[in-house]
Design an enzyme around this catalytic site. Structure first.
Site, PDB file in Angstrom:
ATOM      1  N   LYS A   1       2.902  10.421  -8.978  1.00 27.28           N
ATOM      2  CA  LYS A   1       1.780  11.118  -8.330  1.00 27.28           C
ATOM      3  C   LYS A   1       0.450  10.581  -8.840  1.00 27.28           C
ATOM      4  O   LYS A   1      -0.495  10.413  -8.088  1.00 27.28           O
ATOM      5  CB  LYS A   1       1.888  12.630  -8.560  1.00 27.28           C
ATOM      6  CG  LYS A   1       3.125  13.252  -7.913  1.00 27.28           C
ATOM      7  CD  LYS A   1       3.182  14.755  -8.135  1.00 27.28           C
ATOM      8  CE  LYS A   1       4.450  15.354  -7.568  1.00 27.28           C
ATOM      9  NZ  LYS A   1       5.594  15.216  -8.487  1.00 27.28           N
TER      10      LYS A   1
ATOM     11  N   ASP B   1      -0.826  19.093 -24.569  1.00 25.91           N
ATOM     12  CA  ASP B   1      -0.340  20.222 -23.793  1.00 25.91           C
ATOM     13  C   ASP B   1      -1.546  20.711 -22.985  1.00 25.91           C
ATOM     14  O   ASP B   1      -2.553  21.133 -23.560  1.00 25.91           O
ATOM     15  CB  ASP B   1       0.151  21.308 -24.757  1.00 25.91           C
ATOM     16  CG  ASP B   1       0.721  22.528 -24.042  1.00 25.91           C
ATOM     17  OD1 ASP B   1       0.308  22.805 -22.895  1.00 25.91           O
ATOM     18  OD2 ASP B   1       1.558  23.222 -24.639  1.00 25.91           O
TER      19      ASP B   1
ATOM     20  N   CYS C   1       8.911  21.823  -8.470  1.00 22.06           N
ATOM     21  CA  CYS C   1      10.110  21.407  -7.745  1.00 22.06           C
ATOM     22  C   CYS C   1      11.121  22.557  -7.804  1.00 22.06           C
ATOM     23  O   CYS C   1      12.309  22.376  -7.996  1.00 22.06           O
ATOM     24  CB  CYS C   1      10.684  20.094  -8.271  1.00 22.06           C
ATOM     25  SG  CYS C   1      10.947  20.078 -10.038  1.00 22.06           S
TER      26      CYS C   1
END
Length: 188
Positions: free
Chosen positions: A7, A52, A122
């Site tokens: 992506k 993170d 997903c």
């Protein structure tokens, strides 16, 4: 084998490398693969951070964000996998939801007012998608921007609990996934 940075490199290609992309990855090995693929694809506009994303400094501000949230992967499960119960557990879903809420809150905090972001997973589970969004967007003064494009009617779509979002059902051509476009409103 997942293509790390698919992506990210696609975004760089669409923009002809004429934008500044910051890619966050907290896992060192995944980050190395991401860097390798970014270099291989010639995506020179990408800056990577081993971080993170929940802990990005609040002084950052972005014109747009793609939050491809870690999830249970319910849209990509192989139902013939004999070990499915060992990996796909209620605990995994619970942990995913908690991370998704934190990540979406952070993303909306560092997104510039009036700008848009995309939240994707997903997963095809309500609790990882619509429930996460409903929980966060009200408190963040944000709203859903309906997704529409030519060819959308050819996708195998499941009904979503939030109008304007996209929930694709897994079939022989597609893995299951969810996408929502969100605009952060300008504070009055």
């Amino acid at each position: 084998m997942q293509h790390h940075g698919g992506k990210t490199t696609e975004l760089a290609a669409i923009s002809n490398n004429e934008t500044h992309i910051t890619a966050c990855e907290m896992n060192h090995i995944r980050l190395e693969r991401l860097k390798y693929n970014i270099e291989k694809q010639g995506a020179i506009c990408v800056y990577t951070m081993e971080k993170d994303a929940r802990h990005i400094d609040d002084f950052f501000s972005f014109d747009s964000i793609l939050l491809d949230a870690p999830c249970s992967g319910s849209g990509t499960l192989n139902i013939n996998d004999v070990n499915i119960e060992k990996t796909f557990t209620p605990k995994l879903i619970e942990k995913s939801v908690s991370n998704q809420v934190s990540l979406l809150r952070k993303a909306l905090k560092i997104l510039k007012p009036g700008k848009q972001m995309v939240y994707s997973t997903c997963s095809i589970l309500l609790q990882e998608n619509e429930e996460v969004i409903n929980k966060v967007i009200k408190e963040a003064n944000a709203e859903i921007v309906p997704i529409n494009f030519s060819g959308i009617e050819e996708l195998p779509i499941l009904p979503s609990k939030i109008e304007g979002t996209l929930l694709v059902t897994p079939n022989e051509l597609y893995e299951g996934f969810f996408i929502a476009k969100i605009r952060k409103n300008i504070q009055n």
